[in-house]
Each structure stands twice: as C-alpha cells, then as structure tokens.
Design a protein around this motif. Structure first.
Motif, PDB file in Angstrom:
ATOM      1  N   ILE A 335       0.839  -1.207   0.000  1.00  0.00           N
ATOM      2  CA  ILE A 335       0.000   0.000   0.000  1.00  0.00           C
ATOM      3  C   ILE A 335       0.873   1.255   0.000  1.00  0.00           C
ATOM      4  CG2 ILE A 335      -1.638   1.333   1.395  1.00  0.00           C
ATOM      5  CD1 ILE A 335      -2.951  -1.291   2.183  1.00  0.00           C
ATOM      6  N   ALA A 336       1.968   1.230   0.792  1.00  0.00           N
ATOM      7  CA  ALA A 336       2.851   2.396   0.848  1.00  0.00           C
ATOM      8  C   ALA A 336       3.469   2.689  -0.513  1.00  0.00           C
ATOM      9  CB  ALA A 336       3.951   2.164   1.881  1.00  0.00           C
ATOM     10  N   ALA A 337       3.725   1.648  -1.303  1.00  0.00           N
ATOM     11  CA  ALA A 337       4.362   1.827  -2.612  1.00  0.00           C
ATOM     12  C   ALA A 337       3.451   2.532  -3.603  1.00  0.00           C
ATOM     13  CB  ALA A 337       4.798   0.478  -3.171  1.00  0.00           C
ATOM     14  N   LYS A 338       2.128   2.329  -3.464  1.00  0.00           N
ATOM     15  CA  LYS A 338       1.223   2.886  -4.484  1.00  0.00           C
ATOM     16  C   LYS A 338       0.341   4.037  -3.994  1.00  0.00           C
ATOM     17  CE  LYS A 338      -2.463  -0.587  -3.748  1.00  0.00           C
ATOM     18  NZ  LYS A 338      -3.531   0.352  -3.348  1.00  0.00           N
ATOM     19  N   SER A 339       0.152   4.172  -2.667  1.00  0.00           N
ATOM     20  CA  SER A 339      -0.790   5.182  -2.156  1.00  0.00           C
ATOM     21  C   SER A 339      -0.111   6.528  -1.950  1.00  0.00           C
ATOM     22  CB  SER A 339      -1.398   4.716  -0.833  1.00  0.00           C
ATOM     23  OG  SER A 339      -2.196   3.574  -1.021  1.00  0.00           O
ATOM     24  N   HIS A 340      -0.865   7.574  -2.214  1.00  0.00           N
ATOM     25  CA  HIS A 340      -0.366   8.922  -1.954  1.00  0.00           C
ATOM     26  C   HIS A 340      -0.555   9.278  -0.479  1.00  0.00           C
ATOM     27  CE1 HIS A 340       1.321  12.454  -3.786  1.00  0.00           C
ATOM     28  NE2 HIS A 340       0.432  13.243  -3.195  1.00  0.00           N
ATOM     29  N   VAL A 356       7.091   0.715  10.200  1.00  0.00           N
ATOM     30  CA  VAL A 356       7.544   2.075   9.884  1.00  0.00           C
ATOM     31  C   VAL A 356       8.972   2.041   9.362  1.00  0.00           C
ATOM     32  CG1 VAL A 356       8.133   4.327  10.875  1.00  0.00           C
ATOM     33  CG2 VAL A 356       5.974   3.236  11.474  1.00  0.00           C
ATOM     34  N   ARG A 357       9.828   1.254  10.016  1.00  0.00           N
ATOM     35  CA  ARG A 357      11.212   1.111   9.520  1.00  0.00           C
ATOM     36  C   ARG A 357      11.216   0.593   8.084  1.00  0.00           C
ATOM     37  NH1 ARG A 357      12.485  -2.078  14.217  1.00  0.00           N
ATOM     38  NH2 ARG A 357      13.237  -0.811  15.945  1.00  0.00           N
ATOM     39  N   ALA A 358      10.339  -0.375   7.808  1.00  0.00           N
ATOM     40  CA  ALA A 358      10.270  -0.958   6.470  1.00  0.00           C
ATOM     41  C   ALA A 358       9.804   0.070   5.446  1.00  0.00           C
ATOM     42  CB  ALA A 358       9.330  -2.161   6.478  1.00  0.00           C
ATOM     43  N   ALA A 361      12.677   2.399   4.710  1.00  0.00           N
ATOM     44  CA  ALA A 361      13.657   1.716   3.852  1.00  0.00           C
ATOM     45  C   ALA A 361      13.147   1.616   2.420  1.00  0.00           C
ATOM     46  CB  ALA A 361      13.960   0.329   4.411  1.00  0.00           C
ATOM     47  N   LEU A 362      11.867   1.307   2.256  1.00  0.00           N
ATOM     48  CA  LEU A 362      11.270   1.213   0.920  1.00  0.00           C
ATOM     49  C   LEU A 362      11.344   2.556   0.200  1.00  0.00           C
ATOM     50  CD1 LEU A 362       9.576  -0.268  -1.259  1.00  0.00           C
ATOM     51  CD2 LEU A 362       7.529   0.480   0.003  1.00  0.00           C
ATOM     52  N   PHE A 363      10.972   3.632   0.906  1.00  0.00           N
ATOM     53  CA  PHE A 363      11.014   4.963   0.292  1.00  0.00           C
ATOM     54  C   PHE A 363      12.450   5.341  -0.083  1.00  0.00           C
ATOM     55  CE2 PHE A 363       6.855   6.721   2.349  1.00  0.00           C
ATOM     56  CZ  PHE A 363       6.116   5.898   1.519  1.00  0.00           C
ATOM     57  N   ASP A 364      13.417   4.942   0.758  1.00  0.00           N
ATOM     58  CA  ASP A 364      14.828   5.213   0.435  1.00  0.00           C
ATOM     59  C   ASP A 364      15.211   4.529  -0.877  1.00  0.00           C
ATOM     60  OD1 ASP A 364      15.193   6.740   2.689  1.00  0.00           O
ATOM     61  OD2 ASP A 364      16.201   5.183   3.857  1.00  0.00           O
ATOM     62  N   LEU A 365      14.826   3.264  -1.030  1.00  0.00           N
ATOM     63  CA  LEU A 365      15.162   2.516  -2.244  1.00  0.00           C
ATOM     64  C   LEU A 365      14.422   3.066  -3.466  1.00  0.00           C
ATOM     65  CD1 LEU A 365      15.201  -1.154  -0.853  1.00  0.00           C
ATOM     66  CD2 LEU A 365      17.169   0.275  -1.479  1.00  0.00           C
ATOM     67  N   MET A 366      13.289   3.709  -3.218  1.00  0.00           N
ATOM     68  CA  MET A 366      12.540   4.316  -4.324  1.00  0.00           C
ATOM     69  C   MET A 366      13.051   5.719  -4.654  1.00  0.00           C
ATOM     70  SD  MET A 366       8.689   3.079  -3.190  1.00  0.00           S
ATOM     71  CE  MET A 366       7.852   4.051  -4.439  1.00  0.00           C
ATOM     72  N   GLY A 367      14.072   6.168  -3.905  1.00  0.00           N
ATOM     73  CA  GLY A 367      14.659   7.483  -4.174  1.00  0.00           C
ATOM     74  C   GLY A 367      13.855   8.633  -3.617  1.00  0.00           C
ATOM     75  N   LEU A 368      13.018   8.381  -2.594  1.00  0.00           N
ATOM     76  CA  LEU A 368      12.183   9.435  -2.011  1.00  0.00           C
ATOM     77  C   LEU A 368      12.874  10.058  -0.801  1.00  0.00           C
ATOM     78  CD1 LEU A 368       8.672   7.674  -2.058  1.00  0.00           C
ATOM     79  CD2 LEU A 368       9.720   9.123  -3.823  1.00  0.00           C
ATOM     80  N   ASN A 369      12.832  11.363  -0.730  1.00  0.00           N
ATOM     81  CA  ASN A 369      13.353  12.095   0.426  1.00  0.00           C
ATOM     82  C   ASN A 369      12.262  12.125   1.491  1.00  0.00           C
ATOM     83  OD1 ASN A 369      14.627  13.832   2.234  1.00  0.00           O
ATOM     84  ND2 ASN A 369      13.964  15.665   1.129  1.00  0.00           N
ATOM     85  N   THR A 370      12.464  11.375   2.589  1.00  0.00           N
ATOM     86  CA  THR A 370      11.415  11.186   3.585  1.00  0.00           C
ATOM     87  C   THR A 370      11.721  11.945   4.869  1.00  0.00           C
ATOM     88  OG1 THR A 370      11.017   8.970   2.711  1.00  0.00           O
ATOM     89  CG2 THR A 370      10.102   9.467   4.886  1.00  0.00           C
ATOM     90  N   VAL A 424       6.265  12.202   3.903  1.00  0.00           N
ATOM     91  CA  VAL A 424       6.295  12.485   5.344  1.00  0.00           C
ATOM     92  C   VAL A 424       5.659  11.314   6.073  1.00  0.00           C
ATOM     93  CG1 VAL A 424       5.374  13.922   7.208  1.00  0.00           C
ATOM     94  CG2 VAL A 424       6.273  15.008   5.142  1.00  0.00           C
ATOM     95  N   VAL A 425       6.349  10.818   7.086  1.00  0.00           N
ATOM     96  CA  VAL A 425       5.797   9.793   7.972  1.00  0.00           C
ATOM     97  C   VAL A 425       5.495  10.475   9.300  1.00  0.00           C
ATOM     98  CG1 VAL A 425       6.198   7.620   9.174  1.00  0.00           C
ATOM     99  CG2 VAL A 425       7.083   7.940   6.850  1.00  0.00           C
ATOM    100  N   LEU A 426       4.215  10.523   9.673  1.00  0.00           N
ATOM    101  CA  LEU A 426       3.777  11.189  10.894  1.00  0.00           C
ATOM    102  C   LEU A 426       3.387  10.141  11.925  1.00  0.00           C
ATOM    103  CD1 LEU A 426       2.953  13.755  12.466  1.00  0.00           C
ATOM    104  CD2 LEU A 426       0.703  13.583  11.369  1.00  0.00           C
ATOM    105  N   ASP A 427       4.141  10.087  13.014  1.00  0.00           N
ATOM    106  CA  ASP A 427       3.863   9.120  14.079  1.00  0.00           C
ATOM    107  C   ASP A 427       2.935   9.738  15.125  1.00  0.00           C
ATOM    108  OD1 ASP A 427       4.096   6.618  15.254  1.00  0.00           O
ATOM    109  OD2 ASP A 427       5.775   7.213  16.506  1.00  0.00           O
ATOM    110  N   GLU A 428       2.296   8.892  15.932  1.00  0.00           N
ATOM    111  CA  GLU A 428       1.383   9.325  17.000  1.00  0.00           C
ATOM    112  C   GLU A 428       0.319  10.287  16.465  1.00  0.00           C
ATOM    113  OE1 GLU A 428       1.244   7.994  19.834  1.00  0.00           O
ATOM    114  OE2 GLU A 428       3.186   7.033  20.116  1.00  0.00           O
ATOM    115  N   THR A 429      -0.275   9.932  15.359  1.00  0.00           N
ATOM    116  CA  THR A 429      -1.244  10.822  14.704  1.00  0.00           C
ATOM    117  C   THR A 429      -2.497  11.032  15.542  1.00  0.00           C
ATOM    118  OG1 THR A 429      -0.421  10.006  12.584  1.00  0.00           O
ATOM    119  CG2 THR A 429      -2.441  11.265  12.524  1.00  0.00           C
ATOM    120  N   SER A 430      -2.805  10.114  16.463  1.00  0.00           N
ATOM    121  CA  SER A 430      -3.994  10.298  17.302  1.00  0.00           C
ATOM    122  C   SER A 430      -3.895  11.560  18.145  1.00  0.00           C
ATOM    123  CB  SER A 430      -4.196   9.085  18.215  1.00  0.00           C
ATOM    124  OG  SER A 430      -3.115   8.940  19.116  1.00  0.00           O
TER     125      SER A 430
END
Length: 739
Positions: A335-340, A356-358, A361-370, A424-430
């Motif tokens: 889902i992370a690979a295809k969802s906006h 979250v670590r995964a 790592a996936l975004f890094d391999l996809m060349g995304l600045n996270t 952007v990965v936002l933790d503790e969104t609640s």
C-alpha cells in the motif's frame, strides 16, 4: 522592623532601583518613607525611577538571602513635580537619551514643567544644545511609551489582572493598547493575551459595560466556541451554543441569537450544515476542517504506478534488516508503494515500529526524500531512537511562530513555502488536532506522499478534533490495521493485558510476574506512600531502575492520589531541600534545582540554546520535559535543560512550568518510559475510562506497576464511554462536503 502577614499601606519616595525586569514590571527598589525610614520594596512597579512619589500596599516579609523586604501587592505613583525630584528621575537613565548632564540642562531650562514638555511639546527641547528635532521626538516617544505601559500595567493590576498581560497587549496593539482595552476589555480573552472570560467580563462590568451590551454577548458567544475547542469540539450545534451562552451570562435567548447572527454576517463565526446539524464554527476551525478534508480527498484519489519490482525490494529490505515480514507487514509495504496517503494503525506488540522502519527503507530505495515527524518532542525523540532516523516535532518542521496579532499560531512552511520532501511519515497521529493537521497538509508539496501512523484506540488529541479516528472511519484513505501480536512480545503481560483491556476483558491482576504488577491499596494515603517507596527505594535498589527512568501516571490532577499531591511528595523524597540547591517560590509551588519539570503550554517565542554546539532556536511546547539546571536569585530567572536545549524562564513565565515526577495520562501520550507506576485510585468520573487505562499501560516499555484499588481498574475497563466530540471531518470526507 517587624515581619509578618499584616497588610499595610505606606508612601514615600523612590530613592534607587536595584533590579528591574522591563518585560513584566517586576522591580526591586529602595524607598524612603514619609517617616524617613528606608526599606526594600519588591513587586510589580513598572518603569520605576528615583524621584517618583509612591503609595503601595502589601506585607513585610523576610527573604532568606536578602533579609527584610516589603512585598507590594499594588503600587500607585506620581511623577515628581519639584525640580530636585525631576532631575533625580531623569538622571537615573529611565528615559533613553537623557543622562545626568542632559537632565541638568533640561531642569535648568524648564524647571517644574520639564516632564510636561517632554510629553506634549518635544519641539521645545531643541532649545537645549545638542538636541535635534529628531532626537527630541525620539525622547518624547520613549517617554510616552513608558507612560502608556506604566498606566496600562497599573490599571490592570488594580483590577486584579497580572501585569504580564500588559506586555502581551503591547505586542498586539502597540501604543494603542490602553485605548484598545478600554474600548473593548474582551480583547483580553484572545489566545495570545490569555485572560479568562470571567476576569475580562468582571473588568468590563466595572468599567460600565451593560450586562446586555452586544459587545458582551458577542464576546460570550466567541468565548464558548473557544472554550469548547479546548475540550475537543471543532464546532457547537447552534441551539446548544445559544443555550450555554445564556447560561454563562444570564441574558435572553433572542439577544444571543441576534448577536450570533451578527457574528456570522461579520465572518467571525461560520454556520454550516454537517451530518444533519446546524454547526457553528470559529472561522479558523471551519477553515482548518475544510482544508484538511479538501487535501485528503484530493490525495486519496492519487495512486502511483509500480515502477519498481516491489517483491524484489521487500526481499532486499528483509535481508538488510535481518527480518521476515508477516503478511500484514507486506501488505503495508504494498500500500505504501502505491498510495499517496495511507494510515497504519495497531496496538502494542503488533509490529508498528517494524513496519515504519520498512516503509522508510522502501522509500529510500525508491529514491524518495522522507521526513519523520511527531506531535511532541518526546514522541519525536522516541521515533528517532526506534528508527535511527532524525525526527522532528510538527511545529519545528513547519517552523511555527506566534504572530503579534494574537490570532493564533502560524507556520513559515505553507503553500507558498512548502516543505522540501517526497514523503512524510507522521507518528502518534492520534495526538494531532485539526489545526496542526491543516498546517502539515498545507505545507506538503503536491507530489509528496503522507503516511499517518498511530494507535486508533488511544486517547484523542488535547486540541480540537478527532482527526485520526475520523480519517480511519471515513474509509476514504487506504488503511492497514495491524492485529497480530508477535512472538517476541506475546509473553509480555503489558502487551497481553493492554489488548485484553482494550477488548473489554478483565486481566488477572493477582498474577504478579513478568513485567506487569498490581499492588492492592484501597486508601489514597496508602497509594501515595507505596508510590513514594517504589520510586525512592524498591525500584532503584532492587531492580536497578533509577528514579529518573520512572514515570508516575494518574488519571487526574486533583485529590490525594492526583498528580498535584504526588508531585509534592515525590519532590520532597527525590529532590529534597539542601543548602547547595537554590529554590524559587511561585505561588504555592517551590521550584528547586534538580527538579523534573514539564512545559504545560506552547511557547513559540521562547529562546533556547545548546551549549554543546552553540545552536540557537525558539519554541518549547506543551508536554516537553526537562530538569531545572540553575536558579539565579539575583536575576530572578530559572534555567531548564530540555535534552540539551537550555531555556531561561523569568518569574512571570513560571506559570508555564509544573513538576513532572507525576503527570496525567493525557500528558503522557506519545511517550514511552522504562517503568510506569499508575495510581489507580478514585478520580474524576470522566477520566476513569477504558481509554485512559489502556493509554497508561501502553506507556510502559519494561515495567508497569498499578497501585490502587482493583475495583477502580474494573470500573475503568467497564467504562468505555467516550466523550462525544463535535467534529465534521468524517462527514466531509465520507460525503465529499467542502461547503
């Protein structure tokens, strides 16, 4: 001179100013009374200067270091009118641009009229050699500003309002501050100024405002909307808003309805039909909810084509991180690979952090600045430690600032100046409220992805909205709910009991083993005694857990088992008084060097510096934890160390701090502690809920000890009633409502 608490009034002349804080008016001065006696006066005496005539009321006290003093509760002054006093006043340097030499020339030329000329006829000052017209005007401006601030402070203090309010008014209104508050005392209730409605209303009535004046009624309507936003409500239904305003100020419904309609016509309040309700919003909250809905609806429509061999990338990540992902975690990566925009939620032990670590790592391999972010400093620090990647608070990421208009926080990062990132990965969104989510979404570049991470079963945000839950329940965003408990955590009684409690089951509290313990104490006094013993002896001595790594939690602040009482006892036990430790009294609280303290409201302007690197920045936020490193009595300041960020607090700012040996469960959200002790005794009914208990237990990383009455815990588990929040986000997302 006798000391004591007997109130008296004294008058005399200011002879010397020993210390002055120009921001809050706190002053230490030497005064000569009419009887010829000299004494030290401390209190709010803004812009005091030698030569002034002063009348003050208060009590004689004894300072442990400086001896006998007179503590002034109020002070009324007159400028000197005799030449000697005027010279003494000006020669003191209180008016920038005038020193002893210039003071001599001015008094020689204008005598007893000198101060009147400086105030009203500055052009006459050019008669003095060396004073140009521009300098004369500058001297007059400084003098008039000081007089304005002084009159404003004295006016507010006389009416029982703290002098620091004058500084905030000046920041918003400048030289017009005094006229502004006299024209409309309800401006004092603005967020940046911070006076309660009851105090502003009392002032207005004293000043002669009628009980049924439209200013008063309109201010009451706005206050109810602001106050209830602090209880989590984004809007209030129209009929309920009218009813509670009537109850607040005791006027007729028709008058409230008319003033509400006027506010709607003026654009200060927005009325919108949401989920069958006639919803009344403060304009900023309506805008925030609309913006969040609009952005999320737009982002949910975007799907990215798979330009990579996802299965191959997942295997590569598994090899690099030496792990085998479970089916739910693989689904998360797909889902992370295809969802906006996507949601990742799950309880303790379900692999959220691994996922979250995964994703990173996936975004890094996809060349995304996270970029990684979290709502609080403690939550950001935790996600940094768990992922090994630097995380920031949302406020710092967006470069929050408080504008002088007093209209609420704004962000330098926005649509016109967006973040530089691809995800952007936002933790503790609640924990994220509607305005903070608005700020983040508006600062995201159009191409940037967003991953919202959190535990949907934890308590909602302190601020307005039910954002995380509303997004999940709307079903418009791709979401993964992790449910499987992994082998490495399934033996943890913290994890198992948390899931049982979340499902409404009652764990066997008597099984005192592993990482979860219960100690039956039915009397609040016994609860407190046991907590003190655990923090000072049993855990440090028998389990090697120092007091600094133990966090005591309680549902509420009040009562014998509330955080206020626990903090007082723990301070005395963990950080007792000592000759080498400086202290500072603030109301009923004593702050001591070495104390653990917490910032209890957002302060966007306060300056911090890192001694190790020389880095300087601004902003300390609600929930940040630090230790008092130094107390400087002469300068009347306290230095607090927030993980290497050193902040100096003046006496007027100490209301922003409280002790943090114990804290409420709400304040602990987003944090994790090595050991948690939960005071499970009688508390406010609205706080004795399953959600509060679940949140408290999930704050513990290695050890959870509940101390109290088993019946209280059973009642909390059975009480799954959640306070209703008026929020339109779910309806706007589900129905595509954007007004």
């Amino acid at each position: 001179m006798a000391t004591g608490d007997r109130y008296i009034e004294i008058s005399g002349t200011v002879r010397a100013v020993i210390f002055r804080n120009e921001e809050n008016g706190y002053t230490v001065l030497r005064m000569e009374t009419e009887d010829g006696e000299e004494l030290t006066v401390v209190g709010c005496v803004p812009f005091a200067a030698p030569g002034e005539l002063i009348l003050t009321g208060g009590t004689h006290t004894r300072h442990p270091q400086h001896g006998e003093q007179f503590s002034a509760e109020w002070a009324r002054r007159e400028l000197p009118y005799e030449e000697e006093g005027i010279y003494e006043y000006l020669a003191s340097g209180v008016v920038k641009g005038i020193g002893p030499a210039t003071a001599t020339l001015l008094v020689s030329a204008f005598g007893g009229d000198t101060l009147d000329i400086i105030e009203s006829e500055p052009e006459k000052l050019t008669m003095i050699k060396g004073i140009s017209l521009s300098k004369a005007q500058q001297i007059s401006n400084v003098f008039n500003k000081q007089m304005g601030m002084r009159r404003l402070m004295e006016f507010l203090v006389r009416e029982g309002i703290h002098p620091r309010v004058a500084t905030r008014l000046y920041a918003c209104y400048g030289d017009d501050a005094f006229d502004a508050v006299r024209h409309d005392p309800y401006i004092l209730t603005a967020e940046r100024i911070g006076v309660s409605f009851s105090d502003a209303d009392r002032l207005a009535l004293v000043m002669g405002f009628e009980e049924d004046s439209t200013q008063r009624v309109s201010a009451a309507v706005v206050f109810e909307l602001e106050y209830n936003s602090g209880n989590g409500h984004v809007f209030i239904p129209r009929d309920k808003l009218i009813m509670i305003t009537v109850q607040l100020i005791g006027v007729g419904e028709q008058l409230v309805e008319k003033c509400l309609d006027d506010l709607i016509n003026q654009g200060e309040v927005v009325c919108s039909e949401v989920a069958g309700l006639d919803a009344c919003y403060l304009k900023r909250l309506w805008t925030a909810e609309r913006d969040v809905a609009e952005r999320l609806l737009m982002m949910s429509q975007i799907q990215h084509e798979a330009r990579v061999d996802l299965e191959k990338l997942i295997k590569r990540i598994e090899q690099e991180q030496k792990i085998k992902y479970a089916p739910q975690q693989k689904k998360t990566l797909e889902i992370a690979a295809k969802s906006h925009v996507m949601v990742l939620t799950g309880g303790p032990g379900t692999g959220k952090t691994t996922s979250v670590r995964a994703i990173i790592a996936l975004f890094d391999l996809m060349g995304l600045n996270t970029l990684l972010a979290a709502p609080t400093g403690r939550a950001a620090k935790r996600i940094t430690e768990l992922t090994g990647r630097e995380a920031s608070t949302v406020h710092r990421l967006l470069e929050a600032e408080m504008p002088d208009t007093g209209s609420g926080v704004s962000f330098k990062k926005n649509e016109k100046s967006p973040l530089r990132c691809d995800a952007v990965v936002l933790d503790e969104t609640s924990m994220v409220d509607i305005t903070l989510m608005q700020g983040l979404l508006m600062a995201l570049p159009a191409h940037s992805r967003l991953v919202l991470v959190g535990d949907a079963d934890q308590l909602p945000s302190v601020g307005a909205g039910n954002v995380f839950s509303d997004i999940i329940r709307s079903d418009i965003v791709d979401a993964v709910r992790l449910t499987d408990i992994f082998r490495q955590t399934e033996e943890s009684r913290i994890v198992r009991n948390a899931h049982m409690i979340n499902g409404g089951e009652h764990p066997r509290l008597g099984e005192n083993k592993g990482d979860f313990f219960f100690m039956q104490r039915r009397e609040p006094g016994k609860v407190l005694d046991t907590i003190i013993e655990l923090c000072t002896k049993r855990l440090p001595e028998k389990m090697g857990i120092p007091a600094a790594e133990i966090q005591v939690l309680a549902p509420g602040r009040r009562g014998e088992s509330g955080t206020k009482s626990i903090n007082l006892k723990l301070q005395g036990a963990i950080n007792p008084p000592a000759k080498r430790k400086n202290e500072q009294q603030f109301g009923e609280i004593v702050f001591r060097e070495g104390d653990r303290v917490m910032q209890i409201r957002n302060n966007y302007d306060i300056i911090w510096n890192k001694a190790a690197t020389g880095e300087v920045g601004s902003g300390i936020f609600n929930g940040d934890i630090g230790f008092i490193s130094s107390i400087f009595r002469e300068a009347e300041t306290i230095e607090v160390d927030f993980d290497g960020r050193i902040v100096a607090y003046g006496m007027d700012m100490l209301g922003e701090l409280e002790h943090a040996y114990a804290m409420t469960v709400h304040k602990s959200q987003g944090s994790e502690y090595r050991a948690v002790i939960l005071a499970a005794a009688e508390g406010p009914q609205m706080l004795m809920t399953r959600g509060v208990l679940y949140t408290a237990i999930t704050r513990a990383r290695e050890l959870l000890i509940a101390v109290g009455d088993e019946e209280m815990i059973d009642r909390m588990i059975d009480n799954n009633r959640q306070q209703k929040r008026y929020s339109g986000l779910r309806a706007r997302l589900a129905e595509g409502l954007l007004d």
